[in-house]
Design a protein around this motif. Structure first.
Motif, PDB file in Angstrom:
ATOM      1  N   VAL A  40       0.864  -1.178   0.000  1.00 58.80           N
ATOM      2  CA  VAL A  40       0.000   0.000   0.000  1.00 58.80           C
ATOM      3  C   VAL A  40       0.906   1.234   0.000  1.00 58.80           C
ATOM      4  CG1 VAL A  40      -1.748   1.285   1.256  1.00 58.80           C
ATOM      5  CG2 VAL A  40      -1.834  -1.213   1.231  1.00 58.80           C
ATOM      6  N   ASN A  41       0.666   2.184  -0.959  1.00 60.67           N
ATOM      7  CA  ASN A  41       1.513   3.389  -1.016  1.00 60.67           C
ATOM      8  C   ASN A  41       0.907   4.510  -0.179  1.00 60.67           C
ATOM      9  OD1 ASN A  41      -0.493   4.566  -2.547  1.00 60.67           O
ATOM     10  ND2 ASN A  41       0.762   4.909  -4.352  1.00 60.67           N
ATOM     11  N   ALA A  42       1.489   5.698  -0.254  1.00 56.76           N
ATOM     12  CA  ALA A  42       1.070   6.831   0.573  1.00 56.76           C
ATOM     13  C   ALA A  42      -0.362   7.273   0.301  1.00 56.76           C
ATOM     14  CB  ALA A  42       2.027   8.000   0.345  1.00 56.76           C
ATOM     15  N   THR A  93       4.689   7.623  -6.665  1.00 55.78           N
ATOM     16  CA  THR A  93       3.840   8.736  -7.089  1.00 55.78           C
ATOM     17  C   THR A  93       2.479   8.291  -7.612  1.00 55.78           C
ATOM     18  OG1 THR A  93       4.805   8.716  -9.297  1.00 55.78           O
ATOM     19  CG2 THR A  93       5.809  10.196  -7.661  1.00 55.78           C
ATOM     20  N   TYR A  94       2.211   6.985  -7.613  1.00 57.27           N
ATOM     21  CA  TYR A  94       0.942   6.494  -8.131  1.00 57.27           C
ATOM     22  C   TYR A  94      -0.199   7.012  -7.261  1.00 57.27           C
ATOM     23  CZ  TYR A  94      -2.562   3.378 -10.072  1.00 57.27           C
ATOM     24  OH  TYR A  94      -3.663   2.885 -10.697  1.00 57.27           O
ATOM     25  N   GLY A  95      -1.174   7.738  -7.896  1.00 58.58           N
ATOM     26  CA  GLY A  95      -2.319   8.292  -7.177  1.00 58.58           C
ATOM     27  C   GLY A  95      -2.081   9.669  -6.608  1.00 58.58           C
ATOM     28  N   VAL A  96      -0.847  10.190  -6.720  1.00 60.23           N
ATOM     29  CA  VAL A  96      -0.547  11.525  -6.195  1.00 60.23           C
ATOM     30  C   VAL A  96      -1.085  12.558  -7.189  1.00 60.23           C
ATOM     31  CG1 VAL A  96       1.285  13.124  -5.534  1.00 60.23           C
ATOM     32  CG2 VAL A  96       1.486  10.684  -4.962  1.00 60.23           C
ATOM     33  N   ASP A  97      -1.819  13.557  -6.648  1.00 63.05           N
ATOM     34  CA  ASP A  97      -2.410  14.584  -7.512  1.00 63.05           C
ATOM     35  C   ASP A  97      -1.406  15.696  -7.824  1.00 63.05           C
ATOM     36  OD1 ASP A  97      -2.409  16.539  -5.425  1.00 63.05           O
ATOM     37  OD2 ASP A  97      -4.271  15.715  -4.660  1.00 63.05           O
ATOM     38  N   CYS A  98      -1.837  16.676  -8.610  1.00 60.63           N
ATOM     39  CA  CYS A  98      -0.949  17.763  -9.049  1.00 60.63           C
ATOM     40  C   CYS A  98      -0.539  18.699  -7.912  1.00 60.63           C
ATOM     41  CB  CYS A  98      -1.598  18.542 -10.186  1.00 60.63           C
ATOM     42  SG  CYS A  98      -3.278  19.123  -9.824  1.00 60.63           S
ATOM     43  N   PHE A 112      -3.150   3.110  -2.252  1.00 61.04           N
ATOM     44  CA  PHE A 112      -3.342   2.148  -3.339  1.00 61.04           C
ATOM     45  C   PHE A 112      -2.535   0.885  -3.057  1.00 61.04           C
ATOM     46  CE2 PHE A 112      -4.506   6.083  -5.449  1.00 61.04           C
ATOM     47  CZ  PHE A 112      -5.657   5.709  -6.117  1.00 61.04           C
ATOM     48  N   CYS A 113      -3.175  -0.229  -3.313  1.00 62.61           N
ATOM     49  CA  CYS A 113      -2.520  -1.513  -3.121  1.00 62.61           C
ATOM     50  C   CYS A 113      -2.160  -2.046  -4.496  1.00 62.61           C
ATOM     51  CB  CYS A 113      -3.474  -2.461  -2.396  1.00 62.61           C
ATOM     52  SG  CYS A 113      -2.747  -4.091  -2.120  1.00 62.61           S
ATOM     53  N   LYS A 114      -0.879  -2.138  -4.776  1.00 64.10           N
ATOM     54  CA  LYS A 114      -0.430  -2.584  -6.102  1.00 64.10           C
ATOM     55  C   LYS A 114       0.783  -3.486  -5.960  1.00 64.10           C
ATOM     56  CE  LYS A 114      -3.166  -0.219  -8.811  1.00 64.10           C
ATOM     57  NZ  LYS A 114      -4.033  -0.774  -9.784  1.00 64.10           N
ATOM     58  N   ASN A 115       1.031  -4.166  -7.050  1.00 66.35           N
ATOM     59  CA  ASN A 115       2.219  -5.005  -7.132  1.00 66.35           C
ATOM     60  C   ASN A 115       3.424  -4.083  -7.305  1.00 66.35           C
ATOM     61  OD1 ASN A 115       4.290  -6.725  -7.762  1.00 66.35           O
ATOM     62  ND2 ASN A 115       3.166  -7.838  -9.348  1.00 66.35           N
ATOM     63  N   LEU A 145      -8.014  12.424  -5.937  1.00 69.23           N
ATOM     64  CA  LEU A 145      -8.128  11.933  -7.310  1.00 69.23           C
ATOM     65  C   LEU A 145      -8.915  12.876  -8.224  1.00 69.23           C
ATOM     66  CD1 LEU A 145      -8.749   8.148  -6.649  1.00 69.23           C
ATOM     67  CD2 LEU A 145      -6.645   9.282  -7.356  1.00 69.23           C
ATOM     68  N   ASN A 146      -9.562  13.878  -7.639  1.00 69.80           N
ATOM     69  CA  ASN A 146     -10.317  14.837  -8.440  1.00 69.80           C
ATOM     70  C   ASN A 146      -9.467  16.017  -8.905  1.00 69.80           C
ATOM     71  OD1 ASN A 146     -12.836  13.483  -8.311  1.00 69.80           O
ATOM     72  ND2 ASN A 146     -13.047  14.185  -6.190  1.00 69.80           N
ATOM     73  N   LEU A 147      -8.292  16.175  -8.355  1.00 70.64           N
ATOM     74  CA  LEU A 147      -7.418  17.276  -8.766  1.00 70.64           C
ATOM     75  C   LEU A 147      -6.582  16.846  -9.963  1.00 70.64           C
ATOM     76  CD1 LEU A 147      -6.054  18.823  -5.445  1.00 70.64           C
ATOM     77  CD2 LEU A 147      -7.837  19.713  -6.949  1.00 70.64           C
ATOM     78  N   ARG A 148      -6.596  17.709 -10.990  1.00 71.66           N
ATOM     79  CA  ARG A 148      -5.767  17.453 -12.182  1.00 71.66           C
ATOM     80  C   ARG A 148      -5.222  18.782 -12.677  1.00 71.66           C
ATOM     81  NH1 ARG A 148      -8.526  14.301 -16.754  1.00 71.66           N
ATOM     82  NH2 ARG A 148      -9.286  16.401 -17.031  1.00 71.66           N
TER      83      ARG A 148
END
Length: 162
Positions: free
Chosen positions: A3-5, A21-26, A8-11, A32-35
């Motif tokens: 699980v990252n910061a 940086t996966y899931g980190v916004d701008c 998210f739980c990923k391989n 996840l709504n910020l782009r």
């Protein structure tokens, strides 16, 4: 798996994912709504729709500076003719299907089909010359005292060999 910061739980062995940086916004958070829009602004596209891409001009260029004028033509607003560009001589926006008005050689605002178009142009093709064709087809000033005589022979008939 890990699980990252951002939760998210990923391989973590997947080489295609930058796990840190996966899931980190701008803004550096995990919203996840910020782009980032084309203007470089970090926004919620849905809650801040009025600001989203607000620097993009009418040509689709970020910070391009062009705007629609009153005739809906995309132009640089600093043009001297910005407010009137696309208008006809009546001050109305031209439409591709409507009759087109323009100034004739006499300075009148008319359509190209108007029978009065260029009515001040004489038969000599000069503006305001007051010349018209007499009965014999001679181009003469209307005010000429001998207007009716030009082109006539000694019998008073129109002749082309005089």
């Amino acid at each position: 798996w890990k699980v990252n910061a951002c939760g998210f739980c990923k391989n973590t062995q997947d080489p295609n994912i930058d796990w840190d940086t996966y899931g980190v916004d701008c803004a550096g958070g995990c919203d996840l709504n910020l782009r980032q829009d084309e203007c470089g602004q970090c926004l919620n596209e849905y809650e801040q729709a009025d600001l989203w891409n607000n620097c993009v001009d009418c040509e689709g260029t970020p910070n391009g500076g062009k705007e629609y004028n009153p005739c809906e033509i995309c132009l640089d607003p600093d043009r001297a003719d910005f407010a009137t560009y696309g208008q006809d001589c009546r001050g109305q926006c031209r439409e591709s299907t409507a009759e087109e008005y323009s100034l004739d050689r006499c300075g009148e605002c008319l359509t190209s089909e108007d029978e009065n178009r260029d009515s001040c142009v004489g038969c000599d093709n000069e503006v305001n010359s007051n010349k018209i064709l007499n009965d014999c087809g001679v181009c003469v000033s209307k005010e000429d005292a001998n207007f009716d005589d030009y082109g006539k022979d000694c019998r008073g008939e129109c002749s082309t060999t005089i």
